[in-house]
Design an enzyme around this catalytic site. Structure first.
Site, PDB file in Angstrom:
ATOM      1  N   TYR A 140       1.201 -15.466   4.885  1.00 32.76           N
ATOM      2  CA  TYR A 140       1.818 -15.319   3.564  1.00 32.76           C
ATOM      3  C   TYR A 140       2.290 -16.666   3.004  1.00 32.76           C
ATOM      4  CZ  TYR A 140       2.163 -10.223   3.018  1.00 32.76           C
ATOM      5  OH  TYR A 140       1.899  -8.893   2.813  1.00 32.76           O
ATOM      6  N   LYS A 186      -3.264 -10.364  17.551  1.00 35.76           N
ATOM      7  CA  LYS A 186      -4.736 -10.315  17.635  1.00 35.76           C
ATOM      8  C   LYS A 186      -5.155 -11.513  18.492  1.00 35.76           C
ATOM      9  CE  LYS A 186      -8.717  -8.534  16.366  1.00 35.76           C
ATOM     10  NZ  LYS A 186      -9.167  -7.172  16.728  1.00 35.76           N
ATOM     11  N   ASP A 218      -5.456  -3.793  15.923  1.00 33.00           N
ATOM     12  CA  ASP A 218      -6.361  -2.681  15.585  1.00 33.00           C
ATOM     13  C   ASP A 218      -6.036  -1.454  16.433  1.00 33.00           C
ATOM     14  OD1 ASP A 218      -7.235  -4.146  17.782  1.00 33.00           O
ATOM     15  OD2 ASP A 218      -9.368  -3.961  17.331  1.00 33.00           O
ATOM     16  N   ASP A 242       3.082  -5.946   7.549  1.00 33.31           N
ATOM     17  CA  ASP A 242       2.919  -5.366   6.217  1.00 33.31           C
ATOM     18  C   ASP A 242       2.069  -4.102   6.328  1.00 33.31           C
ATOM     19  OD1 ASP A 242       2.903  -5.170   3.373  1.00 33.31           O
ATOM     20  OD2 ASP A 242       0.878  -6.018   3.380  1.00 33.31           O
ATOM     21  N   ASP A 246       3.320   0.256   6.593  1.00 33.68           N
ATOM     22  CA  ASP A 246       2.865   1.313   5.674  1.00 33.68           C
ATOM     23  C   ASP A 246       2.310   2.502   6.460  1.00 33.68           C
ATOM     24  OD1 ASP A 246       3.466  -0.263   3.434  1.00 33.68           O
ATOM     25  OD2 ASP A 246       1.704   0.466   2.358  1.00 33.68           O
TER      26      ASP A 246
HETATM   27  C1  IPM Z   1       5.978  -5.220   1.062  1.00 38.09           C
HETATM   28  C2  IPM Z   1       5.075  -5.490  -0.099  1.00 38.09           C
HETATM   29  C3  IPM Z   1       5.057  -6.987  -0.353  1.00 38.09           C
HETATM   30  C4  IPM Z   1       4.502  -7.655   0.867  1.00 38.09           C
HETATM   31  C5  IPM Z   1       4.308  -7.454  -1.611  1.00 38.09           C
HETATM   32  C6  IPM Z   1       4.726  -6.698  -2.835  1.00 38.09           C
HETATM   33  C7  IPM Z   1       4.460  -8.943  -1.801  1.00 38.09           C
HETATM   34  O1  IPM Z   1       3.802  -4.986   0.126  1.00 38.09           O
HETATM   35  O2  IPM Z   1       7.180  -5.542   0.970  1.00 38.09           O
HETATM   36  O3  IPM Z   1       5.508  -4.705   2.068  1.00 38.09           O
HETATM   37  O4  IPM Z   1       3.275  -7.726   1.043  1.00 38.09           O
HETATM   38  O5  IPM Z   1       5.293  -8.137   1.676  1.00 38.09           O
HETATM   39 MN    MN Z   2       3.609  -3.872   1.978  1.00 38.83          MN
END
Ligand code: IPM
Ligand code: MN
Length: 353
Positions: A140, A186, A218, A242, A246
């Protein structure tokens, strides 16, 4: 006396932050606290007024408070801005400027919601793990980065101190839980990941009681949906965290349920994991629970008031048990509650308990 800076941001951000503020006010009253709340602009809301997503004024305010509560940023209106002006860039800047190197994203299944997930309830029930994502390093932020007509490039780089401090925090967190830590990388392909793995194992020597294992990212993505109960604490790099957070979030039913805490050595910022959801913004439909639970994390991490955090979690649980649901967690046939109804129910539950 605590000072909280709120930055509602865009889309449903202002609705869910208003819910959280209502809860904070109820807690203030109930527990005899003194909390000052100061609101600032951020994201598209700031861009429309000042021509930038993050002003020095907002940044300074965030540096001069005990905790920041962020709603959400972004929306279609600002999507076509150049990369460095986008809301995402402002979010990365605020993380970097405040030194928020550790992002805590809990994946906990509320009993009342085991049927809201796309996974089978027997796989889910009892799931409770913490994803700790490194937040101010890795691909990032790595240099060089860019693209031209012929190619695009980013750099994944970790310094030793960056891996050490996140690993240490992860081991400390594991010590307070079930003492099991999985470090996700990884290392079979990326040198940067082998380096990460080596350092995590070095730090492990200071925490012999914690059971440490390594997992490739993975495989981890698969394991999280195959058998989420196997995890206690996960630590991983920025990009992998990240993605994995999710996946982990979704197994618990809805992103609308998930809080997060971004912590550094001086500052801390709390925010729901979900985005600004422009499609439902301004319609009293958003699920405020992720933001309210982020306030619980604030009481836990920034104010060291675990009993108040527990108070909030209990109020959330009771509200869910009473059957109230926003659309994102409702099953077909359920009647759907508004943002305000859920917030009022949680506030009322806090007041009577
Ligand atoms: C998160 C979001 C952010 C990230 C984006 C919006 C920059 O997806 O907080 O997970 O990738 O960190
Ligand atoms: Mn995110």
């Amino acid at each position: 006396m605590f000072k909280i800076v709120t930055i509602p941001g865009d889309g449903i951000g202002s609705e869910v932050v208003a819910s959280a503020v209502q809860v904070i006010k109820a807690l203030e009253e109930k527990h005899g606290l003194e909390i000052e709340i100061e609101e600032h602009l951020f994201g598209g809301a700031s861009y429309d007024v000042h021509g930038e997503m993050l002003t020095e004024e907002t940044l300074e305010a965030c540096k001069n408070c005990d905790a920041v509560l962020l709603g959400a940023v972004g929306g279609p209106k600002w999507e076509n801005l150049p990369h460095e002006k986008k809301p995402e860039a402002a979010l990365l800047r605020i993380r970097k400027e405040l030194g928020l190197f550790a992002n805590f994203r809990p994946a906990k299944v509320y009993d009342a919601l085991v049927n809201a997930s796309s996974l089978k309830s027997e796989i889910l029930s009892g799931t409770d793990f913490m994803v700790i994502r490194e937040l101010t390093g890795g691909i990032y932020f790595g240099q060089p980065r860019g693209y031209d007509e012929e190619k695009g490039w980013n750099t994944m780089v970790y310094e030793k101190y960056e891996v050490e401090r996140i690993a240490r925090l992860a081991f400390e967190t594991a010590m307070k839980r079930e003492k099991r830590l999985v470090s996700i990388d990884k290392a079979n392909v990326l040198e940067c990941s082998q380096f990460w793995r080596n350092i995590v194992h070095e730090v492990h020597k200071d925490f012999p009681e914690v059971e440490l294992s390594d997992m490739y990212v993975d495989n981890a993505a698969m394991q999280v949906v195959r058998d989420p109960k196997q995890f206690d604490v996960i630590v991983t790099k920025n990009l992998f965290g990240d993605i994995l957070s999710d996946i982990s979030g979704m197994i618990t039913g809805s992103l609308g349920m998930l809080p997060s805490a971004s912590i550094g050595s001086k500052h801390a910022l709390y925010e729901p994991i979900h985005g600004s959801a422009p499609d439902i913004a301004g319609r009293n439909k958003a699920n405020p629970i992720a933001t309210i639970a982020s306030v619980a994390m604030m009481f836990e991490h920034s104010f060291s008031m675990q009993h108040i955090a527990d108070d909030i979690y209990t109020a959330i649980e009771k509200t869910l048990e009473s059957g109230l649901r926003t659309a994102d967690i409702a099953n077909p046939g359920d009647s759907v509650a508004s943002t305000e109804e859920i917030t009022d129910a949680i506030t009322a539950s806090l007041e009577v308990s």
